[in-house]
Enzyme design. Structure first.
Site, PDB file in Angstrom:
ATOM      1  CG  ASN A 135      34.694  38.405  36.876  1.00 26.96           C
ATOM      2  OD1 ASN A 135      34.980  37.199  36.935  1.00 26.96           O
ATOM      3  ND2 ASN A 135      34.439  39.018  35.716  1.00 26.96           N
ATOM      4  CG  HIS A 165      36.558  40.714  31.676  1.00 27.80           C
ATOM      5  ND1 HIS A 165      35.669  39.772  31.200  1.00 27.80           N
ATOM      6  CD2 HIS A 165      36.766  41.584  30.661  1.00 27.80           C
ATOM      7  CE1 HIS A 165      35.355  40.069  29.956  1.00 27.80           C
ATOM      8  NE2 HIS A 165      36.000  41.155  29.599  1.00 27.80           N
ATOM      9  CB  SER A 222      39.867  44.595  34.328  1.00 27.95           C
ATOM     10  OG  SER A 222      40.259  45.304  33.172  1.00 27.95           O
ATOM     11  CG  ASP A 252      32.452  40.983  32.088  1.00 27.62           C
ATOM     12  OD1 ASP A 252      32.681  40.340  33.120  1.00 27.62           O
ATOM     13  OD2 ASP A 252      32.295  40.448  30.968  1.00 27.62           O
TER      14      ASP A 252
HETATM   15  C1  GRF Z   1      40.413  33.712  32.580  1.00 23.91           C
HETATM   16  O1  GRF Z   1      40.905  34.183  31.363  1.00 23.91           O
HETATM   17  C2  GRF Z   1      39.583  34.764  33.257  1.00 23.91           C
HETATM   18  O2  GRF Z   1      40.025  36.059  33.018  1.00 23.91           O
HETATM   19  C3  GRF Z   1      38.236  34.562  32.633  1.00 23.91           C
HETATM   20  O3  GRF Z   1      38.127  33.158  32.500  1.00 23.91           O
HETATM   21  C4  GRF Z   1      39.419  32.585  32.383  1.00 23.91           C
HETATM   22  C5  GRF Z   1      39.544  31.539  33.430  1.00 23.91           C
HETATM   23  O4  GRF Z   1      40.733  30.803  33.339  1.00 23.91           O
HETATM   24  N1  GRF Z   1      37.212  35.189  33.437  1.00 23.91           N
HETATM   25  P1  GRF Z   1      41.143  29.811  34.490  1.00 23.91           P
HETATM   26  O5  GRF Z   1      39.995  28.826  34.700  1.00 23.91           O
HETATM   27  O6  GRF Z   1      41.412  30.612  35.728  1.00 23.91           O
HETATM   28  O7  GRF Z   1      42.373  29.109  34.005  1.00 23.91           O
END
Ligand code: GRF
Length: 221
Positions: free
Chosen positions: A110, A112, A139, A148
């Site tokens: 994932n 984050h 991360s 997370d």
């Molecule tokens: C990103 O900031 C990611 O880190 C978080 O959700 C957001 C997704 O953005 N988990 P996108 O849909 O990839 O533009």
């Protein structure tokens, strides 16, 4: 040449991280291939992006299911049909049922937007600013039942500037996040990353700290 690593991406929204992965796939000398993009929101731009790139998509609406476990079981049965080596959560805004998740631990990551273990969950940029942090970042971590909370593989960081708002900080972080995710998936495709208990192996050695993936990409040990 070894076979391309098969990647399934799960996304709920805008899909900018997915876009970065699609671009990285093109540049990866076919080291990995996104074989499916699945999501819980049929209207998500991420799914349109995948369609435009000629990638198979699956929109599965949770409202048709009695509970989380039955939705997740169906979703992951369909994901499994694509035989992925790696599942990437790229803005997938759902918590996964631990029982469904269990067989995927070690094969799911994932991205984050915080320097984990700081700021699990939502509103990470706002929380970093409120805390007066000098550094913020993103991360990529293995997904475990703890939200997370899985072992962190790689991070990218940036300085918080005076006058930053959650929006300005998020906007500066996003391109770093894209490079971080793309670089980490490519390391997986090169078979250089593996989960080992609560730790991460990189080129066979346990990482003492997460890889730093600030541009240009240079994994430090
Ligand atoms: C990103 O900031 C990611 O880190 C978080 O959700 C957001 C997704 O953005 N988990 P996108 O849909 O990839 O533009």
């Amino acid at each position: 040449m070894t076979q391309a690593m098969r990647v399934v991406v799960l996304a709920s929204g805008r899909g900018s991280n997915l876009g970065a992965l699609i671009a990285a796939q093109r540049e990866s000398d076919a080291r990995f291939e996104i074989v499916l993009v699945a999501g819980d929101r049929p209207e998500a731009p991420a799914l349109r992006l995948a369609e435009e790139a000629g990638i198979a998509t699956l929109a599965l609406d949770p409202r048709g299911y009695p509970d989380r476990a039955s939705y997740d079981a169906d979703l992951f049965a369909r994901v499994a049909a694509y035989a992925p080596d790696l599942v990437v959560l790229a803005g997938f805004m759902r918590i996964l049922d631990p029982g469904v998740l269990a067989p995927w631990v070690g094969r799911m990551i994932n991205v984050h937007p915080s320097l984990l273990p700081k700021y699990r969950g939502l509103r990470t940029h706002e929380r970093a600013i409120k805390a007066g942090d000098a550094l913020h970042g993103a991360s990529v971590h293995f997904v475990t039942p703890e939200l997370d909370g899985g072992p962190v593989i790689a991070q990218a960081d940036l300085a918080v500037e005076a006058g930053d708002t959650p929006a300005t900080l998020a906007a500066r972080l996003l391109p770093l996040e894209h490079r971080l995710l793309a670089a980490t998936v490519d390391l997986f495709a090169q078979r250089r990353i593996a989960l080992d208990g609560d730790g991460v192996r990189f080129d066979g050695a346990l990482l003492a700290t997460p890889l730093r993936v600030n541009a240009p990409f240079s994994p430090a040990r």
